[in-house]
Design an enzyme around this catalytic site. Structure first.
Site, PDB file in Angstrom:
ATOM      1  CB  VAL A   1     -25.445  -8.129 -51.878  1.00 12.22           C
ATOM      2  CG1 VAL A   1     -25.754  -8.333 -50.401  1.00 12.22           C
ATOM      3  CG2 VAL A   1     -25.969  -6.770 -52.343  1.00 12.22           C
TER       4      VAL A   1
ATOM      5  CG  HIS B   1     -30.867 -12.168 -58.885  1.00 11.30           C
ATOM      6  ND1 HIS B   1     -31.024 -10.806 -58.772  1.00 11.30           N
ATOM      7  CD2 HIS B   1     -29.593 -12.434 -58.490  1.00 11.30           C
ATOM      8  CE1 HIS B   1     -29.878 -10.262 -58.336  1.00 11.30           C
ATOM      9  NE2 HIS B   1     -29.012 -11.229 -58.162  1.00 11.30           N
TER      10      HIS B   1
ATOM     11  CG  HIS C   1     -28.399 -12.427 -53.619  1.00 11.49           C
ATOM     12  ND1 HIS C   1     -27.175 -12.154 -53.056  1.00 11.49           N
ATOM     13  CD2 HIS C   1     -28.388 -11.834 -54.830  1.00 11.49           C
ATOM     14  CE1 HIS C   1     -26.453 -11.427 -53.896  1.00 11.49           C
ATOM     15  NE2 HIS C   1     -27.167 -11.224 -54.996  1.00 11.49           N
TER      16      HIS C   1
ATOM     17  CG  ASN D   1     -25.162 -12.642 -60.410  1.00 13.38           C
ATOM     18  OD1 ASN D   1     -25.259 -13.331 -61.427  1.00 13.38           O
ATOM     19  ND2 ASN D   1     -25.826 -11.505 -60.260  1.00 13.38           N
TER      20      ASN D   1
ATOM     21  NE  ARG E   1     -43.291  -7.479 -54.375  1.00  9.54           N
ATOM     22  CZ  ARG E   1     -43.750  -8.493 -55.099  1.00  9.54           C
ATOM     23  NH1 ARG E   1     -43.250  -8.750 -56.284  1.00  9.54           N
ATOM     24  NH2 ARG E   1     -44.734  -9.253 -54.647  1.00  9.54           N
ATOM     25  CG  ASP E   2     -33.163  -6.215 -56.870  1.00  6.47           C
ATOM     26  OD1 ASP E   2     -32.316  -7.121 -56.792  1.00  6.47           O
ATOM     27  OD2 ASP E   2     -32.859  -5.006 -57.021  1.00  6.47           O
ATOM     28  CB  ILE E   3     -33.811  -1.796 -53.787  1.00  7.03           C
ATOM     29  CG1 ILE E   3     -34.312  -0.496 -53.207  1.00  7.03           C
ATOM     30  CG2 ILE E   3     -32.411  -1.641 -54.356  1.00  7.03           C
ATOM     31  CD1 ILE E   3     -33.595  -0.066 -51.938  1.00  7.03           C
TER      32      ILE E   3
HETATM   33  P1  5GP Z   1     -26.014  -9.246 -57.040  1.00  6.24           P
HETATM   34  O1  5GP Z   1     -25.425  -8.353 -58.083  1.00  6.24           O
HETATM   35  O2  5GP Z   1     -25.176  -9.266 -55.769  1.00  6.24           O
HETATM   36  O3  5GP Z   1     -26.302 -10.640 -57.555  1.00  6.24           O
HETATM   37  O4  5GP Z   1     -27.429  -8.659 -56.689  1.00  6.24           O
HETATM   38  C1  5GP Z   1     -27.669  -7.834 -55.601  1.00  6.24           C
HETATM   39  C2  5GP Z   1     -29.062  -7.299 -55.767  1.00  6.24           C
HETATM   40  O5  5GP Z   1     -29.483  -6.756 -54.539  1.00  6.24           O
HETATM   41  C3  5GP Z   1     -29.182  -6.189 -56.811  1.00  6.24           C
HETATM   42  O6  5GP Z   1     -30.135  -6.560 -57.806  1.00  6.24           O
HETATM   43  C4  5GP Z   1     -29.622  -4.972 -56.007  1.00  6.24           C
HETATM   44  O7  5GP Z   1     -30.525  -4.128 -56.698  1.00  6.24           O
HETATM   45  C5  5GP Z   1     -30.245  -5.601 -54.772  1.00  6.24           C
HETATM   46  N1  5GP Z   1     -30.146  -4.793 -53.563  1.00  6.24           N
HETATM   47  C6  5GP Z   1     -29.027  -4.188 -53.076  1.00  6.24           C
HETATM   48  N2  5GP Z   1     -29.295  -3.549 -51.926  1.00  6.24           N
HETATM   49  C7  5GP Z   1     -30.622  -3.750 -51.682  1.00  6.24           C
HETATM   50  C8  5GP Z   1     -31.485  -3.313 -50.628  1.00  6.24           C
HETATM   51  O8  5GP Z   1     -31.096  -2.623 -49.687  1.00  6.24           O
HETATM   52  N3  5GP Z   1     -32.797  -3.702 -50.703  1.00  6.24           N
HETATM   53  C9  5GP Z   1     -33.257  -4.468 -51.743  1.00  6.24           C
HETATM   54  N4  5GP Z   1     -34.566  -4.795 -51.721  1.00  6.24           N
HETATM   55  N5  5GP Z   1     -32.465  -4.899 -52.739  1.00  6.24           N
HETATM   56  C10 5GP Z   1     -31.162  -4.533 -52.716  1.00  6.24           C
END
Ligand code: 5GP
Ligand code: ZN
Length: 113
Positions: A95, A101, A99, A86, A28-30
């Site tokens: 990140v 979503h 990944h 993304n 799950r996303d944080i």
């Molecule tokens: P991006 O913008 O790279 O597509 O999405 C990165 C996602 O990773 C974001 O929705 C962010 O909330 C999530 N995220 C970043 N760090 C962590 C973490 O340490 N744990 C979890 N569970 N999600 C994270």
């Protein structure tokens, strides 16, 4: 490896795991942007879609299959959900570990950008 998602995949940083097998981890996303917001990642470090190799394409199919199963399990499959990847800075990737979503549980925005 100084990668937060590699550390999550290795269990070095705790996460709320929804599914895992040898190849992928779903957690799950944080900072959830919808009632259901799960990230599906390869356990192996792949920086982004842009750096995906031809022989890694089946991994994407597997990640989508897992996301589809989770959408059913989380009860959002019938009403609808969104899968998004993304890529790079202008694509909104924060990140640098590939990944997918899975977002659902509310009416999502009509626009993608
Ligand atoms: P991006 O913008 O790279 O597509 O999405 C990165 C996602 O990773 C974001 O929705 C962010 O909330 C999530 N995220 C970043 N760090 C962590 C973490 O340490 N744990 C979890 N569970 N999600 C994270
Ligand atoms: Zn990584």
């Amino acid at each position: 490896m100084d990668c937060i998602f590699c550390q999550i995949a290795a269990g070095e940083i705790p996460s709320d795991i929804a599914y895992q097998d040898e190849e992928v981890l779903a957690f799950r996303d944080i900072k959830p942007q919808a009632p259901v917001h799960i990230l599906v990642i390869p356990k192996k470090h792949i920086p982004s879609l842009d750096q995906l190799k031809e022989d890694e394409l089946p991994l994407i199919a597997h990640m989508i299959a897992i996301a589809n199963k989770l959408a059913k399990k989380e009860g959002v499959a019938q009403k609808g959900y969104r899968l998004a990847i993304n890529c790079g800075q202008e694509g909104g990737q924060l990140v640098p570990h590939l990944h997918l979503h899975l977002l659902g549980g509310r009416r999502l925005s009509d626009t993608l950008g």
